[in-house]
Every structure is written in structure tokens, then in C-alpha cells.
Design a protein around this motif. Structure first.
Motif, PDB file in Angstrom:
ATOM      1  N   PHE B  57       0.840  -1.208   0.000  1.00  0.00           N
ATOM      2  CA  PHE B  57       0.000   0.000   0.000  1.00  0.00           C
ATOM      3  C   PHE B  57       0.872   1.254   0.000  1.00  0.00           C
ATOM      4  O   PHE B  57       0.703   2.156  -0.827  1.00  0.00           O
ATOM      5  N   ALA B 139      -9.645  -3.051  -0.292  1.00  0.00           N
ATOM      6  CA  ALA B 139      -8.776  -1.940   0.091  1.00  0.00           C
ATOM      7  C   ALA B 139      -7.838  -1.576  -1.065  1.00  0.00           C
ATOM      8  O   ALA B 139      -7.625  -0.394  -1.387  1.00  0.00           O
ATOM      9  N   TRP B 140      -7.283  -2.607  -1.692  1.00  0.00           N
ATOM     10  CA  TRP B 140      -6.357  -2.359  -2.805  1.00  0.00           C
ATOM     11  C   TRP B 140      -7.092  -1.646  -3.950  1.00  0.00           C
ATOM     12  O   TRP B 140      -6.581  -0.683  -4.541  1.00  0.00           O
ATOM     13  N   GLN B 142      -9.599   0.285  -3.739  1.00  0.00           N
ATOM     14  CA  GLN B 142      -9.844   1.673  -3.337  1.00  0.00           C
ATOM     15  C   GLN B 142      -8.604   2.543  -3.626  1.00  0.00           C
ATOM     16  O   GLN B 142      -8.720   3.641  -4.181  1.00  0.00           O
ATOM     17  N   LEU B 143      -7.430   2.019  -3.259  1.00  0.00           N
ATOM     18  CA  LEU B 143      -6.200   2.784  -3.505  1.00  0.00           C
ATOM     19  C   LEU B 143      -5.973   2.964  -5.013  1.00  0.00           C
ATOM     20  O   LEU B 143      -5.563   4.032  -5.473  1.00  0.00           O
ATOM     21  N   LEU B 214      -4.297   7.708   2.322  1.00  0.00           N
ATOM     22  CA  LEU B 214      -5.151   6.534   2.114  1.00  0.00           C
ATOM     23  C   LEU B 214      -4.350   5.249   2.308  1.00  0.00           C
ATOM     24  O   LEU B 214      -4.821   4.296   2.941  1.00  0.00           O
ATOM     25  N   ALA B 215      -3.108   5.246   1.781  1.00  0.00           N
ATOM     26  CA  ALA B 215      -2.282   4.043   1.867  1.00  0.00           C
ATOM     27  C   ALA B 215      -1.961   3.706   3.327  1.00  0.00           C
ATOM     28  O   ALA B 215      -2.049   2.541   3.739  1.00  0.00           O
ATOM     29  N   ARG B 217      -3.620   4.629   5.972  1.00  0.00           N
ATOM     30  CA  ARG B 217      -4.890   4.230   6.574  1.00  0.00           C
ATOM     31  C   ARG B 217      -5.206   2.760   6.241  1.00  0.00           C
ATOM     32  O   ARG B 217      -5.595   1.991   7.113  1.00  0.00           O
ATOM     33  N   LEU B 218      -5.009   2.392   4.970  1.00  0.00           N
ATOM     34  CA  LEU B 218      -5.315   1.024   4.550  1.00  0.00           C
ATOM     35  C   LEU B 218      -4.318   0.032   5.130  1.00  0.00           C
ATOM     36  O   LEU B 218      -4.674  -1.107   5.468  1.00  0.00           O
ATOM     37  N   GLY B 221      -5.328  -0.557   8.594  1.00  0.00           N
ATOM     38  CA  GLY B 221      -6.638  -1.207   8.642  1.00  0.00           C
ATOM     39  C   GLY B 221      -6.579  -2.665   8.211  1.00  0.00           C
ATOM     40  O   GLY B 221      -7.565  -3.385   8.321  1.00  0.00           O
ATOM     41  N   ASN B 222      -5.461  -3.066   7.633  1.00  0.00           N
ATOM     42  CA  ASN B 222      -5.358  -4.430   7.115  1.00  0.00           C
ATOM     43  C   ASN B 222      -4.130  -5.152   7.653  1.00  0.00           C
ATOM     44  O   ASN B 222      -3.453  -5.885   6.921  1.00  0.00           O
TER      45      ASN B 222
END
Lengths: 389, 280
Positions: B57, B139-140, B142-143, B214-215, B217-218, B221-222
Motif C-alpha cells: 500500500f 482496500a487495494w 480503493q487505492l 489513504l495508503a 490508513r489502509l 486497517g489491514n
């Protein structure tokens, strides 16, 4: 809406770049069915005027219309006006055919039109070559092909002969004549009158951004009366006889006893000399010379310093120029060729029974139909056609 | 308008620049995602943590900030290339109006920006898959979507600045210097001068922060099983955000909006300036 006339109207057009008045209050009209020459020395404002006409440069004042509309109201302008301009280019890596296909797309034309115009200008063999590898003349042909893509009603060309070889120039003339002959409009600029003299019907001459003459070429010829040069055994007697006959416009020349008489024919003078009892040793009729008039109308701007032993043209009494300025002096910058020649063995001007350096006075050859040009026509290839306003 | 757009596509696809600039961008996206993915999957680490760390990410987002420069340059050449080769004369002579020619250009380059973004998303995904595996699919994705939008905006901004400056070399060099030097120096200085609330509004910062925020955050989150519930994790996230200068940065989508405003404003200014410029 467009009136469909194909008429170009330039109305009180002015353009100022910073402090430079490139064009001042210029007005003229170009009629369909004719070729109009747009003449002026380098820097006279020709290119700026054409660019204002084509909406590329915003005028400071005045306006220009095509078909009764300013350029940006023409809708699909490529279908109405085609232009060959000096600052028009090609992506060096894009092939000629691809270049044209960009604009067939822009104008909504079928792609085969690109091949048609390539064929028309003689570039079919080079259609897949990159424009960057083209010679100047080939680029000029491609520019013309681009201008013709939309089968326009009006053609505007800025110094189109630049870079063209003699054959190309002859072809171009024939093409422009037939284009105008089909009722369409051609406006072609040049800084050399001789270059387009046989192609054009009417002429707009500008200098320093202002109109110097606008009208038919024949009317321009008519603005200047011909003159007769005469060398008499008794100049006083002849002068008196001429005055007695109402011919008062007599001026001495630098050449001994010769007189220049304006507004008379050789025959009249011969009769008067016979009545006055004086012999005539030499008599020559000179007709109005367009090249001279062009010089006079446009003189002064950016003129170079006179060469040793040469007077600048604008200071000469125009009627006497042929005597005082041998033709060679006009050929600066034209190392080879000079003007179109017909049977004159070494770089002179076409002469038609004029013993001392005459200038082109009549059409040397009728413009031939396209692609049937005899190859022997001697047009300058370099120098003389170069430069731009 | 459709005709002018078709003409713009032909201008682009009859020369090589579009893929010459796309290739390095795509490679950068691939390499950075691959590196992060492989790094997160090192065996000892993965065993300790109970799963791979989805570093791809962040490394993808970091590398993507370089990949977008190629999109920016491509955009900047759109009008300046025509000015340089003087094809703009013919373009204006064959278009219904200058405004239409320029609008067609903006639209066309927007879609090419999307193409750049999609290709980079694909190569980034491939890189991530080569390194280990593609992280959590939602998630991926979304990025990737965010990165495509950022690329579009960069190309648009490039078109606008190019139209504004006019000179090709001038436009490309100014943009590269600004992105690679000016803001990279300016942002830390401004942060130290107590202007950290202003920094996110700079154009490059807003673009970079869109994907970066965003990265991060992701990433957090993962996290793999053991780390996800760890009480130290929020502190680690704060630390990483400090290192990446993301402390005072708004949400990723707010950054995206700021950058979109930059791109639109510069695009419109360029359009207005180019419409009036004399072509001599």
C-alpha cells in the motif's frame, strides 16, 4: 450567417505590438473569381494582416470578414478557408498522411481526402515519410495539401513560393489561376511583384502597415504614363517644338543630349522633330514599369545603405531608373537566375525590343495548366524568393 | 466537438510520446509495489507477525508520486508541443473555435490520464502479486481508484500549466523543478515555521497526500492477525504518520478535493490564456 460569397473584406484593420504599429488602418476587399496579390516589402505587415484575417491574431482595431463573417464565426472554417502560412508546421515525427488525417478528423472529412490532396500536390510517394525529413519545398507542398483538405472556397497563402523549385512555382501559378477560375477566391502575399505579377488580377500594395495601392493591376499600370527618350541633334529646337505642341513634361536626363518626354508617343515626337528640322539620333519608348512603381510605393522601409556608385532607388526620378540602374543591381540576393527569362542568354531581364535594360513589362508566358509546365523556365531557386514579411 | 476530440486522439497516437512516458510510469508503479509486497512478506517477519505486512500500500503510493510526474509532463506537452511545432495554426484554422479546440484537448488528455492511471494500477497490482500477494482486494481497489483519479488530475494540471506558459521546455522544466525540488524543500520549512496547516494546500502535497494518507490508513486497517489488536499499534501509526509528514494532513479524500481544485483552476486558467494568445 455566411453569405457564401467567398468575399474577403478587411476594414480599417490595425495592430500594435507594444510600440510597433505593425498594421495601420488597412482596408481592402478581395473578390471571388480573382487572384489578389498582397504585396509589400519585408516587415510591411502582410503576415500580421493575414493572421488577423484568419483569427490567429486579435486586431487592435478594425475587423476582417470572410463570407461576411469574422473567422471564428465560420462554423467549420476549414471547409471555407484554406491557408498556407509561414508559421505553420508539422510534427517532425508524424507522417504526411497522419498529419492530414488529424485534420480530416477535425473537419469531419473522409480519410481518403488526405490521399487525394497528397496526390494533388505530388506527394503521394512521400505520404508515409515523416514531415521532419521533408525538404522545404516538400513542406510547402504539404502545407498546400493541408490548406486544400476541406475543399475551401477561399485560399489564403503567405509567401507560398518560398522553398518551391521552379517546377513547383510554375505548377502553383497554374493551380491558383484555375482555382480562381472556378469562381473561388485567392489572396496571395509576396514581397516580390515579379513573382506573382502574371498570376494576379488585382493587387493590394502595403508599406509600413498602410495601404499604398489597391486595385486592378492594369489600373496600377495606368497610374503612370509611359515616356519617350529622345536624343536630338538640336535639343533646344526639339524642346521648343514639343512645347509648341503642348508637350510640356520634358526633363533632361543624365545622358548627354537625351530628353525624357512624358505623355507623348515616339511617332508624335518624330513628326515634331521633322517639322522642327532637327535630326533624331536615338529614340526609345518606355512603358510604365510595375516593378518601378512597386519600388516607389514601398520605398524607404528598411532599405539598405546604397552601394558605392549606386543611388537608392527611391531618390531617383522614377522615369529614369532603367538608364541609371543596370539590371544587375537589382539582382542582389539572387545569385543565380534572376527573373524569368526568355531567350536571354545571361542573367538579364526579359527584354522586348528595349535596347537598354528593360524590366518585365508583359507576361513572359501564360501560366500553363497544372503539371504541364515546360521545364526550361528559369526561375530563381534561392535568395530571390526567400524572406518574409 | 466530437470531431475535434477525434483529431486530438490522432495527434496523440500518431507520435510516440504517449507510450514513451507511459512506460517509465508503469515500471515505477510495478517496482515499488513489488518491493513493498516482497518486503512485507519476508519469512521471519511474517512468521513473527502471523501474516504478511501489506507494505505494498505505502510503497506503491510513494512510488506513484514519481510515476505521476510522467503524466504531468505528458499533459504539459499537449498544447506546448503544438506551439513548438507550429501545428497549432492548422488546429485553430480547422476548429470551430479556439475554445472548442482547447476544450477537446482538455477532455482528450483527461482520458489519456485515466489510461495512464489504469495502466499503472495494473502494473502496480502485478508488482504486488509478484512480491507476495495482492493485499485485501477491496482496500487495494480503493487505492487504485484513488491513484487513477490523481493521475487524471496531474495530466489536467499539466495541460493547464503548459497552456499558461506556452513554451514547451519552460513548462516541462518548471513543473519538474517545482514538483521535485521546490515543494520538497518548501513543505518541511513551512512545517517548521508553524505553517503546517497551510502545507496540505500546496498542489503537490495535496496530490501526494491523497494516495499516501489513504495508503497508511489502509495499511493499518489491514494488519495481519497479531498486530491488528495490539495496543501499541495506534502509537506506531502516529509515529509513521510523523515520519511521512502526515500529522496535520486532512483525510485522503479532502486532499483529493484540494488537488482537484488545483487541477481544475490551472486547467481553466490555461484554457483562458491560450484562447487569447496571438499566434504569430
Amino acid at each position: 450567417m455566411q453569405d457564401g460569397s467567398g468575399r474577403i473584406v478587411v476594414n480599417n484593420l490595425s495592430k500594435t505590438f507594444g510600440r510597433v504599429n505593425a498594421v495601420q488602418n488597412l482596408s481592402f476587399q478581395v473578390e471571388p473569381g480573382s487572384v489578389t496579390g498582397f504585396l509589400g516589402p519585408n516587415g510591411a505587415g502582410k503576415t500580421t494582416t493575414l493572421r488577423m484575417l484568419l483569427g490567429l491574431v486579435t486586431p487592435t482595431a478594425g475587423h476582417a470578414t470572410i463570407n461576411g463573417q469574422p473567422f471564428n464565426h465560420l462554423g467549420n472554417p476549414g471547409r471555407v478557408v484554406g491557408a498556407v502560412l509561414e508559421a505553420q508546421g508539422f510534427h517532425p515525427k508524424r507522417s504526411a498522411r497522419d498529419h492530414l488525417r488529424v485534420y480530416t478528423a477535425a473537419m469531419g472529412l473522409p480519410d481518403q481526402r488526405a490521399d487525394e490532396v497528397l496526390h494533388l500536390v505530388g506527394l503521394r510517394e512521400a505520404s508515409h515519410r515523416s514531415a521532419g525529413a521533408f525538404s522545404l519545398g516538400m513542406k510547402q507542398r504539404l502545407a498546400l495539401a493541408t490548406a486544400l483538405l476541406g475543399d475551401p472556397q477561399v485560399l489564403v497563402l503567405d509567401e507560398p513560393a518560398n522553398g518551391l523549385d521552379p517546377e513547383g512555382i510554375a505548377w502553383l501559378r497554374g493551380f491558383l489561376r484555375s482555382f480562381a477560375g472556378s469562381g473561388r477566391t485567392v489572396l496571395v502575399s509576396s514581397h516580390l511583384l515579379a513573382e506573382i505579377e502574371q498570376t494576379i488580377d488585382q493587387v493590394v500594395i502595403i508599406s509600413r502597415g498602410q495601404t499604398m495601392f489597391y486595385g486592378k493591376l492594369d489600373d496600377l499600370r495606368g497610374t503612370q504614363q509611359g515616356q519617350v527618350l529622345v536624343e536630338a541633334g538640336n535639343p533646344e529646337a526639339l524642346t521648343n517644338a514639343l512645347r509648341g505642341a503642348g508637350l510640356t513634361n520634358i526633363s533632361p536626363t543624365q545622358h548627354g543630349n537625351r530628353l525624357a518626354v512624358t505623355g507623348a508617343t515616339a511617332r508624335q515626337i518624330g513628326d515634331l522633330a521633322f517639322q522642327a528640322g532637327t535630326p533624331i539620333y536615338w529614340l526609345q519608348e518606355e512603358r510604365a514599369d510595375l516593378e518601378q512603381m512597386f519600388f516607389r510605393l514601398t520605398s524607404g522601409q528598411y532599405s539598405g545603405a546604397p552601394l558605392p556608385g549606386q543611388q537608392p532607388p527611391q531618390q531617383l526620378p522614377p522615369q529614369q531608373m532603367p538608364q541609371q540602374m543596370p539590371p544587375q543591381q537589382y539582382q542582389q540576393g539572387t545569385p543565380s537566375g534572376g527573373f524569368p527569362q526568355q531567350g536571354t542568354p545571361s542573367g538579364g531581364f526579359p527584354q522586348q525590343g528595349t535596347p537598354s535594360g528593360g524590366f518585365p513589362q508583359q507576361g513572359y508566358q501564360q501560366p500553363p495548366p497544372p503539371q504541364q509546365q515546360p521545364p526550361q523556365q528559369g526561375w530563381p531557386q534561392q535568395g530571390g524568393w526567400g524572406g518574409n514579411a | 466537438m466530437g470531431r475535434l476530440i477525434a483529431a486530438e486522439y490522432r495527434k496523440i497516437f500518431t507520435t510516440k510520446l504517449w507510450w514513451a512516458l507511459l512506460i517509465p510510469a508503469a515500471i515505477i508503479a510495478l517496482v515499488f509495489a513489488w518491493g513493498g509486497s516482497a518486503l512485507g512478506a519476508l519469512q521471519d517477519e511474517a512468521e513473527t507477525l502471523g501474516g504478511s505486512l501489506p507494505l505494498a500500500f505505502v510503497t506503491f503510493a510513494y512510488g506513484y508520486n514519481f510515476a505521476t510526474i510522467f503524466g504531468l509532463i505528458f499533459g504539459a506537452t499537449s498544447l506546448t508541443g503544438e506551439l513548438r511545432h507550429k501545428t497549432i495554426t492548422t488546429s485553430y484554422l480547422t476548429g470551430s473555435s479556439r475554445g472548442a479546440v482547447l476544450a477537446a484537448k482538455l477532455f482528450t488528455y483527461t482520458t489519456i490520464g485515466a489510461l495512464y492511471g489504469i495502466i499503472c494500477a495494473i502494473t502496480g497490482t502485478i508488482g504486488s502479486a509478484i512480491g507476495d500477494e495482492v493485499p485485501a482486494f477491496g482496500a487495494w481497489t480503493q487505492l487504485m481508484l484513488a491513484s487513477i483519479l490523481v493521475m487524471i488530475m496531474w495530466v489536467l494540471l499539466g495541460v493547464g500549466v503548459g497552456a499558461l506558459i506556452g513554451n514547451q521546455v519552460g513548462a516541462v522544466v518548471s513543473l519538474i523543478v517545482y514538483v521535485l525540488v521546490v515543494e520538497r524543500v518548501l513543505a518541511p520549512v513551512m512545517n517548521n515555521q508553524g505553517m503546517e496547516n497551510v502545507v496540505p494546500y500546496l498542489p503537490y502535497q495535496s496530490a501526494a497526500n491523497t494516495t499516501m494518507e489513504l495508503a497508511v490508513r489502509l495499511l493499518f486497517g489491514n494488519l495481519p492477525g497479531d498486530l491488528a489488536g495490539d495496543s501499541d499499534t495506534p502509537q506506531v501509526e502516529r509515529g509513521i504518520r510523523t515520519v511521512l509528514l502526515l500529522n496535520h494532513v486532512p483525510d485522503w479524500w479532502t486532499n483529493g478535493v484540494i488537488f482537484a481544485v488545483w487541477a481544475l483552476v490551472l486547467g481553466i486558467i490555461g484554457w483562458l490564456v491560450a484562447r487569447r494568445r496571438d499566434i504569430t
